[in-house]
Design an enzyme around this catalytic site. Sequence first.
Site, short mmCIF file in Angstrom:
data_model
loop_
_atom_site.label_atom_id
_atom_site.label_comp_id
_atom_site.label_asym_id
_atom_site.label_seq_id
_atom_site.Cartn_x
_atom_site.Cartn_y
_atom_site.Cartn_z
N HIS A 176 0.86 -1.19 0.00
CA HIS A 176 0.00 0.00 0.00
C HIS A 176 0.89 1.23 0.00
O HIS A 176 1.84 1.32 0.77
CB HIS A 176 -0.90 0.00 1.25
CG HIS A 176 -1.68 1.26 1.45
ND1 HIS A 176 -1.32 2.21 2.39
CD2 HIS A 176 -2.79 1.74 0.83
CE1 HIS A 176 -2.19 3.21 2.35
NE2 HIS A 176 -3.09 2.96 1.41
N HIS B 63 1.74 11.04 -2.14
CA HIS B 63 0.46 10.90 -1.46
C HIS B 63 -0.23 12.26 -1.52
O HIS B 63 0.20 13.20 -0.87
CB HIS B 63 0.66 10.46 -0.01
CG HIS B 63 -0.56 9.84 0.60
ND1 HIS B 63 -0.72 9.67 1.94
CD2 HIS B 63 -1.69 9.35 0.03
CE1 HIS B 63 -1.88 9.11 2.19
NE2 HIS B 63 -2.49 8.91 1.04
#
Length: 629
Positions: free
Chosen positions: A156, A202
Site C-alpha cells: 500500500h 500521497h
Amino acid sequence: MGLGHSKAGAREQQAQEKKADMGTTYYKCCLVFKRRFRHRDAPPPDDVRALFSHYAGGGPHMGADGLRRYLEATGHTEGLGDDGAVERLIEQIRVLARGGGGGGGPRIPRLARPVLALDDFHRFLFSHELNPAIPPPRVHHDMTRPLSHYFIYTGHNSYLTGNQLSSDCSDVPIINALKRGVRVIELDMWPNSTKDDINILHGRTLTTPVSLIKCLRSIKEYAFVASPYPVIITLEDHLPSELQDKVAKMVLEVFGSILYYPKTDHLKEFPSPEELKGHVLLSTKPPKEYLESKPGGAMKEDDAEQHLGKGAADDTTWGNEVPDLETEIQSAKKHDDDVSEHHRDDHDDDDDEEEQKMQPYVAPQYKHLITIRAGKPKGSLSEALKSDPDKVRRLSLSEQQLAKVAENHGTEIVRFTQRNMLRIYPKGTRVTSSNYNPFLGWVHGAQMVAFNMQGYGRALWLMHGFYKANGGCGYVKKPDFLMQTEPDVFNPRKHHDVKKTLKVKVYMGEGWQKDFKQTHFDLYSPPDFYTRVGIAGVPADSVMKKTKPIEDNWAPVWEDEFSFPLTVPEIALLRVEVHEYDMSEKDDFGGQTVLPVSELRPGIRAVALFDRRGNKYDNVKLLMRFEFV
C-alpha cells in the site's frame, strides 16, 4: 635464571586463567564488585538423545544408513537422490559441529565411512540451514488457475519511506518490497507543478514527490529478483487525459514486451500466474474526467503534526497485539470509516457507463493497457458484491468498510472473490503507516490485502510470515473451501469443527550472546528469556501461550509443550516470539518469526528468529518440535 622461570610461570598461569574464563561473563554490581556467570552450551535434550539412539542402533555413532532412515521418516528428502548425498551431508554436519556451529563433543577419528556422534546430530537438528522448520523455497502450488484463485503479496502506497503525511517518496521502498517478494506495487500519480510530467506522491499531504519514470524503471529492474511471477502495478490516477497519454508511452517504453495487456476491453476470466510469468500488468479504474485540485487543498505542516499525533495512539509500539476479527467487526459498527480529505484512499465508486458520460476525451492507449479494471457500480456495498458473468473486475474497500459489510454479507464477499479481485487497504487514520489484522481479508478470500510495508509491528510480521508459503513466490493458492460453491459457500463467521491439532514443543534457544551486546538486556546479569507461542487465524484458532522464564542464561532450556486445536489450519500461522523478562520495566524484545502452519515439517527443527523489521538474526534460533494429531 630464577627470575626468568618466575616470569614464565606467571605467563603460564595467566594463560590457564584466560582459558578457564572462556565462556565466562562478568557483570558489574553496585560499581564495587563483579558477578561471574559461566556460559555453557546446553546439552542435547532427552528427545534428541532418544532419536539418536534409535537411528544409531544403540551405538555411539550414526552412519549414513541411520541418518537416511531418519531423514526419510521426517520427510526431509530433498537433495538425497544419489548414494553419496547423505555422506556429503554428514561431512557438512561435521564441519558445522567442529567450527561453524560451536560446541560439539570429542573429535571422531577419521574412519572409512563418515559417521556422526550425538553432539554432531544435535548440531544438525539445531541448524536452520540444514534442518529448517519449513522446506527450502520451492513453488509447489498449482499456478495455472485464474489470478482470483490466489492471495497476492500486496503493498500500500509503496513509494512512501515513512508516515503517510510528511515522509519522503522514493523508489527505494519499492525496490525493498520487490526484493522481499511483494507482487503488487501501488503508485499514486499526480501532475507535477508545471503540469507537464507525472509525480508519485500521497496527494494533498506534505510528502515529497518522486518521478513516475524513476519508479517504473526500478520496478522493471527488480520485478523478478525474488519471484518470476507477475508484478501488478495498481495506479491511483489523478491525471488529465494528456498526461494519461504520457503514462501510456512511459509504460510501453520502459516495460516493452514484458507488459501484458488484454486484447479485449473486458476479461471474462483473469489469466493465471503461470501464463503471466515474467510479465508486468496494470490495475486501475478506467480513465475518468480529471478534476483539478482546488487551491487550499494541500495539507499544512501543522495539520500533518496534528494528524500524526492522533495516529500515533493507534499503534505507537511494536508491542500492541493484533486485534481479532470479531473485535474489528464490532469496532467498525461503532465508527464510521474515518477517511478525511487529507488521507483518503481510492474509491471505486463509478461504473464504466458513468465514466464515459463524464469524460470528454479518453486516452485510448492508456485505457487499453489496463488488465485488472477497478470499479464499483452505483449503490450499496452489498450491491457492489454482485458478480457480472460477462466480465471480472477489482473492487477496493477499506479495512473498516470490509468489517462493516462482513457482519451480514460474509458469504457474498467470499462468492465475489471466487471470480473477481478484492483489494483491502488500511483505514485513513493509520497515518503512522501501521497495519491491521490481515485475516480480516484472507478469511473472506480477498486477494490483495494491502499493507504498509515500511511499517512495523505484529500485523506486518503476520503478512511476511504468510507469504513464506509456496516458496516465497508472492502467490499463495487459496484453499479449496474458499472456492467451493456446493453445498454452501464458506461462512467466515460460522464456527467450524476442529480438523487437526498442532503440538509444539519449545526445547531451547541460543545465539543472543553473539548477536547482542553483553548488557543489552540487563546491566547486571544475563537475560531471563521466555518464549511466546501461538496461532494467528480465524477467531476460534487464535491464541498465544508462553513458557516459563529461565533466569540468568544466554542459552535457555525450557522443554515446554503446547497444543493448538485448529478449525481452519489451511490459513493458520504459527507465531513465535522471545522476550526477556524485566520486573521493573517493559519486557525486552528477543526475536520473532511467523510460519505458515500448512508448510511446517513435523519433527525436531531449528527455527531462526528475526528482528522487529523482519530481518533475520545471524545466530538467534530456537530448537522446537512440531507434531500434527
